[in-house]
Motif scaffolding. Sequence first.
Motif, short mmCIF file in Angstrom:
data_model
loop_
_atom_site.label_atom_id
_atom_site.label_comp_id
_atom_site.label_asym_id
_atom_site.label_seq_id
_atom_site.Cartn_x
_atom_site.Cartn_y
_atom_site.Cartn_z
N GLY A 120 0.79 -1.23 0.00
CA GLY A 120 0.00 0.00 0.00
C GLY A 120 0.82 1.28 0.00
O GLY A 120 0.28 2.38 0.00
N LYS A 121 2.15 1.16 -0.01
CA LYS A 121 3.01 2.36 0.03
C LYS A 121 3.75 2.55 -1.28
O LYS A 121 4.37 1.61 -1.79
CB LYS A 121 4.04 2.23 1.17
CG LYS A 121 3.46 2.43 2.54
CD LYS A 121 4.50 3.11 3.43
CE LYS A 121 3.88 3.80 4.61
NZ LYS A 121 3.76 2.98 5.79
N PHE A 122 3.69 3.79 -1.79
CA PHE A 122 4.40 4.10 -3.03
C PHE A 122 5.90 4.24 -2.74
O PHE A 122 6.30 4.93 -1.80
CB PHE A 122 3.86 5.41 -3.61
CG PHE A 122 4.64 5.88 -4.82
CD1 PHE A 122 4.52 5.22 -6.03
CD2 PHE A 122 5.52 6.95 -4.74
CE1 PHE A 122 5.24 5.62 -7.15
CE2 PHE A 122 6.24 7.37 -5.84
CZ PHE A 122 6.09 6.71 -7.05
N ILE A 123 6.72 3.58 -3.55
CA ILE A 123 8.18 3.71 -3.39
C ILE A 123 8.78 4.17 -4.71
O ILE A 123 8.68 3.47 -5.73
CB ILE A 123 8.81 2.37 -2.97
CG1 ILE A 123 8.21 1.95 -1.62
CG2 ILE A 123 10.33 2.48 -2.84
CD1 ILE A 123 8.54 0.53 -1.23
N SER A 124 9.40 5.33 -4.66
CA SER A 124 9.99 5.87 -5.88
C SER A 124 11.40 5.30 -6.05
O SER A 124 12.39 5.92 -5.64
CB SER A 124 10.02 7.41 -5.82
OG SER A 124 10.69 7.87 -6.97
N LEU A 125 11.47 4.15 -6.67
CA LEU A 125 12.80 3.54 -6.88
C LEU A 125 13.64 4.41 -7.82
O LEU A 125 14.85 4.48 -7.70
CB LEU A 125 12.65 2.13 -7.48
CG LEU A 125 12.10 1.06 -6.52
CD1 LEU A 125 11.95 -0.26 -7.23
CD2 LEU A 125 13.02 0.90 -5.31
N SER A 126 12.96 5.08 -8.76
CA SER A 126 13.72 5.92 -9.71
C SER A 126 14.42 7.04 -8.96
O SER A 126 15.58 7.38 -9.25
CB SER A 126 12.80 6.48 -10.78
OG SER A 126 11.78 7.27 -10.22
#
Length: 304
Positions: free
Chosen positions: A241-247
């Motif tokens: 449920g958590k957005f992770i900005s790998l970029s």
Amino acid sequence: MKICCDLDIVKLPDELKQAVVEKALPLDIAVQLVELNNPFVNEKMVQVINRKKRYEKDILKNALAAVAKSKNMKKKLNILKKATDAGVILSSVWDFGNRDNYAGDANFHGNAPTQVVEQCILRLTSKDDLIVDPMAGSGTTIDVCKAYNRKVRAFDLTPTRKDIVENDSRCIPMDDFSADLVFLHPPYLGMVKYSKKERDVSRLSLDEFLESMRLVIMESKRILKKDKHLCILVGNVVMKGKFISLSRKLSNICEELGLEDCGHAIKITKNSVSQRRRGKAIYAELATTKNLKQNHDIMLFWRK
Ligand SMILES: C[S@@+](CC[C@H](N)C(=O)[O-])C[C@H]1O[C@@H](n2cnc3c(N)ncnc32)[C@H](O)[C@@H]1O
């Protein structure tokens, strides 16, 4: 000194005499100046002649600059033509439609779109350059390089074919300054586990994954020649449920390691393997946690 029978040029001040000799002062005006014999008028005439000389020099300088500029622009337009003839997209949103399946394996989970690899090597390398893929998966990079006459070396912890060398790419078995481009496509964290091997970065927690990717990026930088590019294809993820900005996180690592940011492109994702397999279930989960389906990958460009 006599310029003509009627003109006693000796009566002119030195600058005006010089102007007559250089033909900057017309003879009929020189005749009148001699007749007038007025120092004030002569002085003004000297000023006019000097201003005219300066003006002519400026015109000449500007004309030469314009010629140089247009020669330069012609060179740039030739480069543009070569790039567009080769099919290079020069803007930052890439929407290729369906994956071109001549390269890699269309059913390999998390394969790179063939056209993305093509864009990287066509824009950033030349024939016979050496391209390295440290996490080669189904070998998309290998097939694209062969199609476009580039040399290629491919590694993966779990090779899927004979031309991929088994390797944990936190250490790449290549010399410093030996590659012309590194194409790096790390696992989409949390989406697929590629093997049961401990060193498989797709099995790691976020922090461990980033620590491992730091080592892979460090190695990629080490093997790159100066001024050459590291291209990282990365998808941002939603985990629990958590957005992770790998970029963003991988970009921070690149920056910390002293690579130069050369921008990024957004690659629109259509008909991905995960989409085909899980369909509506993905959207249901994201709608519940108020997140968005990531319908794009990010192609990061960094230069050594
Ligand atoms: C997203 S896939 C690459 C897909 C590939 N670009 C293609 O088109 O098929 C990521 C790959 O990273 C590999 N991998 C995971 N950990 C690794 C490690 N430590 N060293 C090298 N490869 C690793 C996986 O086995 C997987 O094949």
